[in-house]
Design an enzyme around this catalytic site. Structure first.
Site, PDB file in Angstrom:
ATOM      1  CE1 TYR A  46     -13.609   1.295   6.453  1.00 28.77           C
ATOM      2  CE2 TYR A  46     -13.540   3.005   7.572  1.00 28.77           C
ATOM      3  CZ  TYR A  46     -12.739   2.251   6.539  1.00 28.77           C
ATOM      4  OH  TYR A  46     -11.413   1.437   7.087  1.00 28.77           O
ATOM      5  CB  ALA A  47     -18.195   5.479  10.403  1.00 27.73           C
ATOM      6  CB  ALA A  48     -21.933   1.524  10.860  1.00 24.85           C
ATOM      7  CB  SER A  77     -11.205   2.906  10.583  1.00 28.68           C
ATOM      8  OG  SER A  77     -10.419   3.720  10.088  1.00 28.68           O
ATOM      9  CE  LYS A  84     -12.431  -1.123   8.818  1.00 33.80           C
ATOM     10  NZ  LYS A  84     -12.196  -2.041   8.913  1.00 33.80           N
TER      11      LYS A  84
END
Length: 243
Positions: free
Chosen positions: A149-151, A136, A153
């Site tokens: 979520y960032a971790a 993402s 992706k």
């Protein structure tokens, strides 16, 4: 970009990007095994008969091993793996619970590892294959309220590079790549206010958000022989949102 004779596994195949990838692969001749967890409704209306839907919790290692063994027994091989399943549990870091953090890590990161650790070596022994991980734009640039979520992706991109190295050992010839979509019109955006969607669209060079098929088209390219010399890379599909 013909996939006739190929066997493709697509996780998160009942909705959004995963659904479009499964449909497109099927239309291009592949036998598709689509995994879902919450709902299979998204593919019930397909006219293609070469899509099998299987319910699986990709965060459950034993469940994944059982499904992998079933697929190999029935189809004898796996040529393409698309790790698309993912969830969000958004909150500012100071408000995020341990349960929210753990659930997202378990599905979005461990779930990708669970199947790839089985299918990657299988492809390696068979002399080739293509693994496509859906990351993402958030994994590349971060986003407020999405630390978990960032971790995951960002982690997917790291695993992509690692597996591109590992699965070509001993002439394995397995290509591993990631796609990092920008904001795409899927169910994940249903709860986002329209004014924010308009803001995101205005930040792209193309002035709009992506449609799932536009991500699926890139996944088709990476699954096909047209991308035979591409591995270990992340393809941004974000309309020029970050330049």
């Amino acid at each position: 970009m013909d996939l006739t004779g190929k066997v493709a596994v697509v996780t998160g195949a009942s909705k959004g990007i995963g659904r479009e990838i499964a449909r497109l692969y099927s239309e291009k001749g592949a036998q598709v095994i689509g995994f879902y967890f919450t709902s299979e409704v998204g593919l019930q209306d397909t006219k293609n008969t070469n899509i099998d839907l299987l319910k699986v919790d990709i965060s459950n290692t034993e469940n994944c091993v059982e499904l992998y063994n079933f697929i190999i027994e029935k189809y004898k091989k796996i040529d393409i793996l698309v790790n698309c399943a993912g969830i969000t549990e958004d909150a500012l870091t100071r408000k995020m619970t341990e349960e929210q953090f753990d659930r997202v890590i378990s599905v979005n990161l461990k779930g990708v590892w669970n199947f790839t650790r089985l299918i990657g070596p299988h492809m390696q022994l068979n002399g080739g294959g293509s693994i496509i991980n859906i990351s993402s734009i958030v994994g590349e640039y971060g986003n407020i309220g999405q630390a978990n979520y960032a971790a995951t992706k960002a982690g997917v991109i790291g695993m992509t590079k690692t597996w591109a190295r590992e699965f070509t050992m001993k002439n394995g010839n397995v290509r591993v790549n990631a796609i990092a979509p920008g904001y795409t019109m899927t169910d994940m955006l249903n709860s986002v206010p329209q004014n924010l969607l308009d803001k995101f669209a205005s930040q792209t060079m193309l002035g709009r958000l992506a449609q799932p098929i536009e991500i699926a088209n890139v996944a088709l390219f990476l699954a096909s022989d047209m991308s035979s010399y591409i591995t270990g890379t992340t393809i941004d599909v974000n309309g020029g949102m970050r330049l």
